[in-house]
Scaffold this motif. Structure first.
Motif, mmCIF file in Angstrom:
data_model
loop_
_atom_site.group_PDB
_atom_site.id
_atom_site.type_symbol
_atom_site.label_atom_id
_atom_site.label_comp_id
_atom_site.label_asym_id
_atom_site.label_seq_id
_atom_site.Cartn_x
_atom_site.Cartn_y
_atom_site.Cartn_z
ATOM 1 N N THR A 93 0.813 -1.218 0.000
ATOM 2 C CA THR A 93 0.000 0.000 0.000
ATOM 3 C C THR A 93 0.845 1.267 0.000
ATOM 4 O OG1 THR A 93 -1.487 -1.315 1.396
ATOM 5 C CG2 THR A 93 -2.054 1.006 1.088
ATOM 6 N N ASN B 210 -6.389 7.222 -6.609
ATOM 7 C CA ASN B 210 -6.206 5.877 -6.048
ATOM 8 C C ASN B 210 -5.532 5.041 -7.126
ATOM 9 O OD1 ASN B 210 -6.279 3.659 -4.354
ATOM 10 N ND2 ASN B 210 -8.364 3.088 -4.934
ATOM 11 N N LYS C 196 -3.827 1.545 6.587
ATOM 12 C CA LYS C 196 -4.814 1.765 5.526
ATOM 13 C C LYS C 196 -5.349 0.426 5.003
ATOM 14 C CE LYS C 196 -5.389 4.634 1.368
ATOM 15 N NZ LYS C 196 -5.977 3.659 0.457
ATOM 16 N N LEU C 197 -4.459 -0.535 4.780
ATOM 17 C CA LEU C 197 -4.908 -1.850 4.326
ATOM 18 C C LEU C 197 -5.667 -2.572 5.439
ATOM 19 C CD1 LEU C 197 -5.058 -4.039 2.184
ATOM 20 C CD2 LEU C 197 -2.806 -4.853 2.919
ATOM 21 N N ASP D 290 -7.390 -1.247 7.815
ATOM 22 C CA ASP D 290 -8.695 -0.587 7.918
ATOM 23 C C ASP D 290 -9.660 -1.129 6.865
ATOM 24 O OD1 ASP D 290 -10.624 1.479 8.716
ATOM 25 O OD2 ASP D 290 -10.092 2.437 6.832
ATOM 26 N N SER D 291 -9.178 -1.312 5.642
ATOM 27 C CA SER D 291 -10.034 -1.846 4.573
ATOM 28 C C SER D 291 -10.486 -3.270 4.887
ATOM 29 C CB SER D 291 -9.290 -1.816 3.234
ATOM 30 O OG SER D 291 -9.106 -0.489 2.796
ATOM 31 N N LYS E 179 -13.109 -3.108 7.602
ATOM 32 C CA LYS E 179 -14.382 -2.660 7.033
ATOM 33 C C LYS E 179 -15.073 -3.804 6.299
ATOM 34 C CE LYS E 179 -13.327 2.257 6.398
ATOM 35 N NZ LYS E 179 -12.887 3.281 5.411
ATOM 36 N N ALA E 180 -14.300 -4.575 5.542
ATOM 37 C CA ALA E 180 -14.871 -5.719 4.824
ATOM 38 C C ALA E 180 -15.414 -6.772 5.790
ATOM 39 C CB ALA E 180 -13.817 -6.334 3.907
ATOM 40 N N GLU F 126 -19.827 -3.380 2.547
ATOM 41 C CA GLU F 126 -19.216 -2.453 1.597
ATOM 42 C C GLU F 126 -18.340 -3.199 0.587
ATOM 43 O OE1 GLU F 126 -16.713 1.682 2.138
ATOM 44 O OE2 GLU F 126 -17.618 0.779 3.909
ATOM 45 N N ILE G 217 -15.119 -3.325 -1.259
ATOM 46 C CA ILE G 217 -13.814 -2.686 -1.065
ATOM 47 C C ILE G 217 -12.763 -3.384 -1.924
ATOM 48 C CG2 ILE G 217 -12.009 -2.154 0.612
ATOM 49 C CD1 ILE G 217 -14.240 -2.161 2.754
ATOM 50 N N GLU H 245 -8.632 -3.288 -2.876
ATOM 51 C CA GLU H 245 -7.287 -2.803 -2.532
ATOM 52 C C GLU H 245 -6.254 -3.639 -3.273
ATOM 53 O OE1 GLU H 245 -6.235 -0.327 -0.768
ATOM 54 O OE2 GLU H 245 -7.821 0.256 0.630
ATOM 55 N N THR I 57 -2.829 -5.733 -3.200
ATOM 56 C CA THR I 57 -2.018 -6.452 -2.216
ATOM 57 C C THR I 57 -1.190 -7.513 -2.921
ATOM 58 O OG1 THR I 57 -2.078 -7.643 -0.100
ATOM 59 C CG2 THR I 57 -3.766 -8.219 -1.694
#
Length: 337
Positions: A153, A177, A244-245, A247-248, A251-252, A257, A259, A261, A263
């Motif tokens: 990230t 992004n 940041k990763l 957090d995603s 959230k998932a 949501e 999402i 990202e 990786t």
């Protein structure tokens, strides 16, 4: 209740990363492990009036595995920034022999104490340490490729920031992004400025400026190492990127949501789209690509992006694939020898 364990919590990345995790509203238990100084870090963080409880775990000797076990038991998410930092003149390969052994030992602890946890690898060199963790978990019979993440990230964070700095009067970093694919070292890092809302601005740059921008993303870590005059490497920006990763993923885990990202993941055929991606990257077992996150981890690899890259990015990918093959092989060999 979400429990997050940070392994290497007293280090330059571990401390700011632990602070950010401590503040996350979904985290109810923060478990800090390190081989030095971690009680002080934990005491400091425990005074913060967020809702998560903080525990610290310090081994009494090199042979003591109980501290790691207690840190990991019941963890939903494990973040590993443990290892030595990069110093001036050091490549990520120079770090390998030290950090590989550290990461392998931590992976053995995960296999024994929280095999279902989501695992985020920050320890360098990521191109080799992620395969080490994968092979170690395979050996223990608990490997789930959907739950292992190499943190690339920071390359995205830099890509967003650096293009914005070229257009300071009309853009901000948060507008972007950028997908950054490949690996997480030097020329294995491939920012895809030709895709998305960066395309128009990128196309306005002449060839030399485009090359300079790509190079800055690929070797941005060197700027920090030099600026710190031997006193460290990228710690604060890396902590932010790891958070940041994380957090995603959180959230998932806790919402419906959608999402996506990037990786560095194992392109295992059990993941939707991974087999197609693997063919497009010449059979590599590991590669950084955008993935769809869900409650079980990686739900789908967005491999189609590989068919959208520009001609110049295809050349960058060719170099990245060649180098990644060696990096991955090095990690697998270390873990299985």
């Amino acid at each position: 209740m979400v429990k997050v364990a940070v392994l290497g919590a007293a280090g330059g990345i571990g401390q700011p990363l632990s602070l950010l995790v401590k503040l996350h509203p979904a985290v109810k238990q923060l478990s800090l492990f390190d081989v030095v100084n971690v009680p002080g870090v934990g005491a400091d963080l425990s005074h913060i009036c967020s809702d998560s409880q903080t525990t610290t775990h310090l081994p009494s000797s090199r042979e003591d595995k109980t501290a790691l076990a207690s840190a990991l038991k019941g963890s939903d998410l494990v973040i590993i920034p443990a290892g030595v930092p990069r110093k001036p003149g050091m490549t990520r390969d120079d770090l390998f022999n030290i950090n590989a052994g550290i990461v392998k030992g931590l992976a053995e602890g995960i296999a024994e104490n929280c095999p279902k946890a989501f695992v985020l690898i920050i320890s360098n060199p990521v191109n080799s340490t992620v395969p080490i963790v994968a092979e170690t978990l395979k050996k223990a019979g608990v490997f789930d490729p959907k739950r292992l993440f190499g943190v690339t990230t920071l390359d995205i964070v830099r890509a967003n920031t650096f293009i914005s700095q070229l257009y300071p009067d009309s853009t901000t970093p948060s507008q972007f992004n950028i997908n950054v694919i490949g690996g997480h070292s030097g020329e294995t890092i491939v920012p895809l400025y030709s895709i998305g809302n960066s395309k128009k601005l990128y196309d306005e740059l002449d060839e030399e400026k485009q090359k300079a921008l790509i190079h800055r993303v690929q070797f941005g870590g060197d700027e920090v190492v030099q600026a710190k005059s031997g006193a460290g490497s990228a710690t604060l920006s890396m902590a932010y990127a790891g958070y940041k990763l994380a957090d995603s993923i959180l959230k998932a885990l806790t919402s419906s949501e959608s999402i996506v990202e990037c990786t560095f993941l194992n392109l295992d055929s059990s993941i939707k789209g991974a087999a197609e991606a693997k063919k497009l990257v010449k059979g590599l077992d590991f590669f950084s690509l955008p993935v769809l996150l869900g409650k079980n981890g990686i739900e789908e690899v967005k491999y189609e992006i590989l068919n959208e890259v520009s001609d110049s990015e295809k050349k960058l990918l060719g170099v990245a694939i060649e180098q990644l093959e060696k990096n991955i092989e090095k990690g697998v060999e270390f873990a299985t020898k």
